[in-house]
Design a protein around this motif. Structure first.
Motif, mmCIF file in Angstrom:
data_model
loop_
_atom_site.group_PDB
_atom_site.id
_atom_site.type_symbol
_atom_site.label_atom_id
_atom_site.label_comp_id
_atom_site.label_asym_id
_atom_site.label_seq_id
_atom_site.Cartn_x
_atom_site.Cartn_y
_atom_site.Cartn_z
ATOM 1 N N HIS A 1 0.858 -1.176 0.000
ATOM 2 C CA HIS A 1 0.000 0.000 0.000
ATOM 3 C C HIS A 1 0.891 1.222 0.000
ATOM 4 O O HIS A 1 2.117 1.122 0.143
ATOM 5 C CB HIS A 1 -0.990 -0.002 1.172
ATOM 6 C CG HIS A 1 -0.376 -0.028 2.527
ATOM 7 N ND1 HIS A 1 0.216 1.053 3.115
ATOM 8 C CD2 HIS A 1 -0.244 -1.037 3.420
ATOM 9 C CE1 HIS A 1 0.662 0.717 4.311
ATOM 10 N NE2 HIS A 1 0.413 -0.552 4.530
ATOM 11 N N GLN A 2 0.276 2.353 -0.177
ATOM 12 C CA GLN A 2 1.030 3.598 -0.265
ATOM 13 C C GLN A 2 1.804 3.858 1.007
ATOM 14 O O GLN A 2 1.277 3.732 2.107
ATOM 15 C CB GLN A 2 0.045 4.737 -0.511
ATOM 16 C CG GLN A 2 0.664 6.110 -0.596
ATOM 17 C CD GLN A 2 -0.392 7.164 -0.843
ATOM 18 O OE1 GLN A 2 -1.413 6.894 -1.467
ATOM 19 N NE2 GLN A 2 -0.169 8.365 -0.339
ATOM 20 N N GLY A 3 3.064 4.223 0.835
ATOM 21 C CA GLY A 3 3.868 4.608 1.982
ATOM 22 C C GLY A 3 4.402 6.013 1.764
ATOM 23 O O GLY A 3 3.676 6.886 1.287
ATOM 24 N N ARG B 1 -2.800 -2.216 4.766
ATOM 25 C CA ARG B 1 -3.993 -1.374 4.953
ATOM 26 C C ARG B 1 -4.715 -1.145 3.638
ATOM 27 O O ARG B 1 -4.112 -1.089 2.567
ATOM 28 C CB ARG B 1 -3.594 -0.013 5.535
ATOM 29 C CG ARG B 1 -3.176 -0.044 6.984
ATOM 30 C CD ARG B 1 -3.068 1.372 7.525
ATOM 31 N NE ARG B 1 -4.376 1.956 7.757
ATOM 32 C CZ ARG B 1 -5.020 1.930 8.916
ATOM 33 N NH1 ARG B 1 -4.468 1.357 9.960
ATOM 34 N NH2 ARG B 1 -6.210 2.474 9.042
ATOM 35 N N VAL B 2 -6.036 -0.977 3.744
ATOM 36 C CA VAL B 2 -6.812 -0.537 2.583
ATOM 37 C C VAL B 2 -7.598 0.738 2.888
ATOM 38 O O VAL B 2 -8.006 1.438 1.987
ATOM 39 C CB VAL B 2 -7.820 -1.609 2.097
ATOM 40 C CG1 VAL B 2 -7.109 -2.711 1.355
ATOM 41 C CG2 VAL B 2 -8.645 -2.163 3.243
ATOM 42 N N MET B 3 -7.835 0.997 4.167
ATOM 43 C CA MET B 3 -8.642 2.166 4.537
ATOM 44 C C MET B 3 -7.757 3.189 5.250
ATOM 45 O O MET B 3 -6.928 2.820 6.074
ATOM 46 C CB MET B 3 -9.778 1.736 5.483
ATOM 47 C CG MET B 3 -10.769 2.853 5.819
ATOM 48 S SD MET B 3 -11.915 2.375 7.138
ATOM 49 C CE MET B 3 -12.908 1.150 6.314
ATOM 50 N N SER B 4 -7.937 4.467 4.889
ATOM 51 C CA SER B 4 -7.121 5.493 5.535
ATOM 52 C C SER B 4 -7.451 5.563 7.022
ATOM 53 O O SER B 4 -8.565 5.228 7.441
ATOM 54 C CB SER B 4 -7.354 6.852 4.892
ATOM 55 O OG SER B 4 -8.586 7.391 5.302
ATOM 56 N N ARG B 5 -6.482 6.036 7.782
ATOM 57 C CA ARG B 5 -6.707 6.195 9.224
ATOM 58 C C ARG B 5 -7.816 7.214 9.481
ATOM 59 O O ARG B 5 -8.630 7.042 10.386
ATOM 60 C CB ARG B 5 -5.409 6.651 9.897
ATOM 61 C CG ARG B 5 -4.358 5.582 9.887
ATOM 62 C CD ARG B 5 -3.054 6.040 10.500
ATOM 63 N NE ARG B 5 -2.074 4.972 10.391
ATOM 64 C CZ ARG B 5 -1.973 3.957 11.238
ATOM 65 N NH1 ARG B 5 -2.776 3.882 12.263
ATOM 66 N NH2 ARG B 5 -1.074 3.018 11.068
ATOM 67 N N GLU C 1 -8.590 3.171 14.451
ATOM 68 C CA GLU C 1 -7.747 3.277 13.258
ATOM 69 C C GLU C 1 -7.180 1.923 12.853
ATOM 70 O O GLU C 1 -6.800 1.725 11.707
ATOM 71 C CB GLU C 1 -6.581 4.244 13.518
ATOM 72 C CG GLU C 1 -7.000 5.692 13.578
ATOM 73 C CD GLU C 1 -5.811 6.620 13.729
ATOM 74 O OE1 GLU C 1 -4.672 6.181 13.484
ATOM 75 O OE2 GLU C 1 -6.018 7.788 14.087
#
Lengths: 147, 478
Positions: free
Chosen positions: B65-67, B405-409, B442
């Motif tokens: 996922h995006q880092g 992760r797939v969902m933002s915090r 989260e």
């Protein structure tokens, strides 16, 4: 895209401020202000908001900082990293700033107090995609924080 | 343009961008690739492929996922001779990793004591923002930890031979020195040893729900139906400060060495340079600190088990299965085009996964391959895998590190409520102790990918095989 997020839910864009941006694993802010000292102050306020850091009612404290970087973005990261360090090691947060920027160096006087509340910690301020951009109303940038 | 190689492997050719020096190989299913298109993971992987001195393709694991800089799940190997080391490609939480301990305590026999166990773990294992450990380190202690890693703990009786043998690099990456670490990092490190921190870090009790490889499970001491314990944390403020210092100082190094980068977070220095050597030494120091940190938390967890189970059963011991890093840079020798090449393997949200026969493994794992620990989200499950020989040739000896992760915090905390989540998990028999309810929200299971799909992908790709599946019972989060 970031601009759309800023405007969404806001009737009128204020001359300075910050808003949380969506980010998969970390936290991110969009920050804007008329000038670089203002941008640094708003970035600090935004970072504290992400951390849910509240300045307490304890005795007021001041700190003086002198920082330099290779450019304005580097200075922004150094500035926020310094505030994180003070939050973690001295449990201090600041809500009043007097910042003077000369080239890519700054002198700042900070006024704050011991943290009343801190439930979320930021590990670090990153340079990911960091670029301070001039616009009609001043400067804006987005900042990604590692959490 | 992403090319499909087979159902579990994809490629971004190096011709995709003029600045790419190597292609990107992704271990993923088509839905995972489609999901990755929704954030910056693929762009970030292509950015990594521009680093000087890459020894081959950049690899990306299915939990991607995006880092920042590197995508999470990214693996890049740079030649020691002419390549670079990138602190941002290793991350701020240097040697964030997972330790797995196992027991012969049968879950069914202690089901009624799990709430007490969660409470005891919460009491014995310091966690949360600003948590401080019970060990205050002298300058000499810190210097030894940086240089010796877990061996520092042995003379205090805080680490046994099995603990050390069953830790990646035996709990010490060579070359670590306090001399290359800032005074600030030392100040932060002195107070925080033996603490979990906050965010996605946890201590979790699981039970072994299913075993897929009897021989490997036996070698690891994993017993069907019995309790295990996972520790997920890293180098705390010590490592954060080390990375912060070097990402900042290397901003000047890229100018000095004329390195062009698409993202400043990828800032780097030649491995064979004063700056590169200094960072690798500081990184090793922080990695060694993290190994010791997990060692002390393991002891705290052992004390919690004793407090709850002593006198109620004969054996409540937690033995070490393995301890692995998933944010680290390692100097390793790999075979490239038939020749041995010394490389620095950056693993950012990826674990080492060496196969059977690797001399780096302890005797008991040399026949079965290295244990690969893949924690899932707190409501689902976790996996124990074993590295295959193919991993060395196909993924720089690496595999996935978690669910991803797939969902933002931000979305998770607005759509899920921590207290409600805690009650839901307890209804499923999972006891949660969390210092922060928004923080718990989260980290809700719904914010993560399905860890089973991630594991099926790396197994189908042939780089690891399944050993056991774990189910959560108690979770302690900061």
């Amino acid at each position: 895209m970031d601009t759309c997020i800023i405007l969404k839910g806001m009737k009128e864009k204020k001359p300075r401020g910050f808003i949380e941006l969506p980010n998969t694993a970390d936290w991110a802010l969009q920050v804007w202000a008329p000038d670089l000292p203002g941008l640094l102050a708003e970035a600090a306020a935004g970072m504290y908001a992400l951390m849910q850091a509240q300045v307490g009612e304890g005795p007021r404290q001041t700190r003086t900082l002198s920082l330099s970087g290779v450019d304005a973005e580097d200075l922004l990261v150094s500035w926020l990293a310094e505030l994180l360090y003070l939050a973690e090691t001295e449990a201090l947060a600041f809500d009043a700033f007097s910042i003077r920027v000369t080239g890519s160096a700054l002198e700042a006087e900070l006024s704050g107090a011991p943290l009343a509340h801190l439930t979320r910690m930021i590990k670090a301020v990153t340079y990911h995609g960091l670029a301070i951009r001039p616009g009609e109303d001043g400067l804006s940038t987005s900042i990604v924080f590692d959490v | 343009m992403i090319k499909k190689i087979n159902d579990y492997e994809w490629e971004i050719p190096k011709q995709d961008r003029p600045d790419m020096r190597q292609p990107v190989r992704l271990f993923a299913t088509e839905p995972m690739i489609n999901a990755a298109r929704q954030d910056k993971s693929l762009d970030q992987a292509a950015n990594v492929a521009t680093l000087p001195g890459l020894a081959g393709p950049v690899m990306v694991m299915p939990d991607m996922h995006q880092g920042y800089g590197f995508p999470i799940g990214g693996v890049a190997a740079t030649r020691v001779s002419d390549g670079v080391v990138s602190p941002g490609g290793i991350g701020y939480d240097i040697n964030c990793g997972v330790r797995l301990l196992a027991s012969s305590i049968e879950m069914e026999a202690v089901r009624g004591q799990l709430s007490d166990l969660a409470t005891a773990l919460d009491r014995f294992c310091p966690s949360g923002v600003g948590s401080k450990g019970s060990v205050h380190l002298s300058e000499r202690d810190l210097e030894e930890i940086c240089r010796k890693g877990v061996a520092w703990a042995t003379k205090r009786g805080w680490a046994g031979a099995d603990d050390i043998r069953r830790t990646e690099e035996e709990g010490c990456i060579n070359g670590g020195s306090l001399d290359t670490v800032s005074k600030r990092a030392g100040e932060r490190g002195r107070e925080q040893l033996g603490t979990l921190g906050a965010g996605n870090h946890f201590v979790e009790v699981d039970w072994v729900e299913e075993i897929f490889d009897d021989a490997a499970a036996q070698a690891m001491g994993l017993n069907l139906g019995c309790l295990t314990l996972q520790i997920h944390t890293g180098s705390r403020g010590f490592g954060h400060q080390v990375c912060t210092d070097y990402v900042q100082s290397l901003q000047r190094a890229v100018q000095k060495y004329g390195i062009q980068l698409p993202d400043r977070e990828l800032v780097c220095a030649p491995i064979d340079s004063d700056e590169g050597r200094a960072y690798l030494s500081a990184m090793a120091a922080a990695a060694n600190y993290a190994f010791v940190n997990r060692q002390l938390i393991a002891n705290e967890a052992r004390e919690a088990f004793e407090a709850v189970f002593a006198g109620k059963m004969k054996n409540w011991h937690l033995h070490q299965v393995y301890d692995i890093a998933h944010n680290v840079g390692k100097l390793e020798t790999h075979i490239i085009n038939g020749e041995k090449v010394r490389v620095c393997v950056h693993r950012k949200g990826a674990t080492r996964a060496f196969g059977p026969g690797s001399p780096e493994l302890p005797d008991e794992y040399r026949r079965i391959g290295q244990p690969v620990l893949v924690p899932g989200s707190m409501g689902t499950g976790s996996w124990v895998l074993a590295g295959n020989e193919a991993s060395l040739a196909r993924s720089w000896g690496s595999s996935c590190h978690g669910a991803g992760r797939v969902m933002s915090r931000a979305k998770a905390k607005t759509s899920l409520h921590g207290e409600e989540l805690r009650r839901e998990l307890q209804a499923q028999g999972i006891f949660v102790r969390a210092g922060s309810m928004p923080g718990l929200a989260e980290e809700a299971p719904g914010a993560y990918k399905d860890v089973d799909e991630v594991v099926e992908t790396v197994v189908a790709a042939g780089i690891v095989r399944k050993v056991a599946r774990l189910r959560p019972l108690c979770v302690v989060k900061g």
